[in-house]
Structure formats: structure tokens, C-alpha cells
Motif scaffolding. Sequence first.
Motif, PDB file in Angstrom:
ATOM      1  N   VAL A  69       0.837  -1.205   0.000  1.00 29.52           N
ATOM      2  CA  VAL A  69       0.000   0.000   0.000  1.00 29.52           C
ATOM      3  C   VAL A  69       0.871   1.254   0.000  1.00 29.52           C
ATOM      4  CG1 VAL A  69      -1.719   1.301   1.318  1.00 29.52           C
ATOM      5  CG2 VAL A  69      -2.001  -1.168   0.974  1.00 29.52           C
ATOM      6  N   ALA A  70       1.960   1.239   0.750  1.00 26.74           N
ATOM      7  CA  ALA A  70       2.876   2.384   0.740  1.00 26.74           C
ATOM      8  C   ALA A  70       3.433   2.606  -0.669  1.00 26.74           C
ATOM      9  CB  ALA A  70       4.011   2.158   1.733  1.00 26.74           C
ATOM     10  N   SER A  71       3.651   1.533  -1.405  1.00 27.93           N
ATOM     11  CA  SER A  71       4.139   1.637  -2.774  1.00 27.93           C
ATOM     12  C   SER A  71       3.090   2.287  -3.683  1.00 27.93           C
ATOM     13  CB  SER A  71       4.532   0.253  -3.286  1.00 27.93           C
ATOM     14  OG  SER A  71       5.101   0.349  -4.556  1.00 27.93           O
ATOM     15  N   ILE A  73       0.779   4.403  -2.664  1.00 29.61           N
ATOM     16  CA  ILE A  73       0.749   5.810  -2.254  1.00 29.61           C
ATOM     17  C   ILE A  73       1.932   6.565  -2.852  1.00 29.61           C
ATOM     18  CG2 ILE A  73       0.981   7.348  -0.246  1.00 29.61           C
ATOM     19  CD1 ILE A  73      -0.696   5.196   1.316  1.00 29.61           C
ATOM     20  N   SER A  74       3.109   5.970  -2.809  1.00 28.91           N
ATOM     21  CA  SER A  74       4.295   6.599  -3.413  1.00 28.91           C
ATOM     22  C   SER A  74       4.119   6.781  -4.915  1.00 28.91           C
ATOM     23  CB  SER A  74       5.545   5.760  -3.143  1.00 28.91           C
ATOM     24  OG  SER A  74       5.842   5.760  -1.783  1.00 28.91           O
ATOM     25  N   PHE A  75       3.576   5.756  -5.573  1.00 29.03           N
ATOM     26  CA  PHE A  75       3.310   5.841  -7.006  1.00 29.03           C
ATOM     27  C   PHE A  75       2.359   7.006  -7.293  1.00 29.03           C
ATOM     28  CE2 PHE A  75       0.788   4.502 -10.759  1.00 29.03           C
ATOM     29  CZ  PHE A  75       1.805   4.353 -11.693  1.00 29.03           C
ATOM     30  N   ALA A  76       1.306   7.135  -6.491  1.00 26.99           N
ATOM     31  CA  ALA A  76       0.338   8.225  -6.684  1.00 26.99           C
ATOM     32  C   ALA A  76       1.016   9.589  -6.590  1.00 26.99           C
ATOM     33  CB  ALA A  76      -0.784   8.128  -5.652  1.00 26.99           C
ATOM     34  N   ARG A  77       1.956   9.704  -5.708  1.00 29.18           N
ATOM     35  CA  ARG A  77       2.640  10.998  -5.503  1.00 29.18           C
ATOM     36  C   ARG A  77       3.567  11.358  -6.653  1.00 29.18           C
ATOM     37  NH1 ARG A  77       3.174   9.793   0.897  1.00 29.18           N
ATOM     38  NH2 ARG A  77       1.151  10.694   1.449  1.00 29.18           N
ATOM     39  N   THR A  78       3.819  10.430  -7.565  1.00 32.57           N
ATOM     40  CA  THR A  78       4.631  10.735  -8.753  1.00 32.57           C
ATOM     41  C   THR A  78       3.774  11.234  -9.912  1.00 32.57           C
ATOM     42  OG1 THR A  78       4.508   8.542  -9.818  1.00 32.57           O
ATOM     43  CG2 THR A  78       6.239   8.862  -8.137  1.00 32.57           C
ATOM     44  N   VAL A 100      -6.999   2.497  -7.269  1.00 32.71           N
ATOM     45  CA  VAL A 100      -7.457   3.806  -7.741  1.00 32.71           C
ATOM     46  C   VAL A 100      -8.017   4.617  -6.574  1.00 32.71           C
ATOM     47  CG1 VAL A 100      -9.142   5.005  -9.194  1.00 32.71           C
ATOM     48  CG2 VAL A 100      -7.794   3.125 -10.140  1.00 32.71           C
ATOM     49  N   LEU A 101      -8.819   3.990  -5.721  1.00 34.89           N
ATOM     50  CA  LEU A 101      -9.320   4.695  -4.532  1.00 34.89           C
ATOM     51  C   LEU A 101      -8.163   5.244  -3.709  1.00 34.89           C
ATOM     52  CD1 LEU A 101     -12.171   2.328  -3.295  1.00 34.89           C
ATOM     53  CD2 LEU A 101     -12.447   4.703  -4.016  1.00 34.89           C
ATOM     54  N   ILE A 102      -7.155   4.430  -3.495  1.00 38.37           N
ATOM     55  CA  ILE A 102      -6.001   4.843  -2.691  1.00 38.37           C
ATOM     56  C   ILE A 102      -5.266   6.006  -3.365  1.00 38.37           C
ATOM     57  CG2 ILE A 102      -3.721   4.112  -1.881  1.00 38.37           C
ATOM     58  CD1 ILE A 102      -5.055   1.251  -1.533  1.00 38.37           C
TER      59      ILE A 102
END
Length: 165
Positions: A69-71, A73-78, A100-102
Motif C-alpha cells: 500500500v505504501a508503494s 501511495i508513493s506511485f500516486a505521488r509521482t 485507484v481509490l487509494i
Amino acid sequence: MTLPSFDISPIQLAPIRAAERRATKILSILDPDQDCPTFEADHHILRFHDVEQREVGSNWVEPPTQEHVASIISFARTLNPDDRVLVHCAMGVSRSPAAVLIMVATLTRSPHAAVGELARIIPCGSYVPNRLMIRLADGQLQMGGALVRHIPHCHRLAPDPNDIW
């Protein structure tokens, strides 16, 4: 906030859909032993089973973890608003919608926006987001249970997954 364009696909259609949508980023969520299609876009791969808890007495099941899940979230921040993101898993109904929700919750800090974006992508009742992924993300994003409470809005027309099996 302007979000990237998100799309969800089952694995069989992922290469076609990535090409059609000219995806700039791909998130593949696969079983640990599953083959992964190749893509031209920036490609991030996660491997875990679509389960919501470790099966009692089973050593072969790998559920989603805090690290997975942290991965996400990190992906989303890119991501940036110009990105076209394709998320795929085996069927496109549990792990991909959860991802997608995350990602939308990460970018907007709004569970309501996350559910709304998911509804824009796929019809309500066509998916059942992986609850363990959502619970883990809710904690990591410090949403105080708000993301978990929005899960029923995601699949209010979907069958209870416990009734399927």
C-alpha cells in the motif's frame, strides 16, 4: 485539483487498453507467480494475492501488506494531471479499484472524491475494492476511518463477496 486520467482493466485487455488510452503510467497488481504483460509506458509492478486476510493454515497466500500500500501511495505521488494511468489486476474488480481509490485519496485527501472518480471509471456494482488494501491505506493516509467508511458507497449494488464463494 486536476487529477490524472485513470482507467482500470483486467490483465487480458491491459496491453490493448494501454495503447488505446496512450497510458503514460501503468500499475500492474498481480499474483506472485503471474506473468506480466510488457508496456512502453512507465510501469510499476506489485505482486500479492487478492485476499483480505491470510488464510488459516496456508503458507502460499500473500495478502496485501503495509509495504504494498505504501508503494501505491508513493506511485500516486509521482503522478501529474497530464498523466494517463492504467491500473490492472487479474479481473479489474478488486485490487485495481482499491488502488485507484487509494491513489485518488492520496492526491485529494477526500474519500468522497476517490469514490466519485471510481464511479466515473467503472459502473457502480461492477467492482468490490479489496477491503484490506483500503484499511491499510486509511491508516497510512491518516484518514481516521473515512476511506473505510466509503467502501460501501463503492459497491452498494455489488453482491457481498462472502456470498459469491
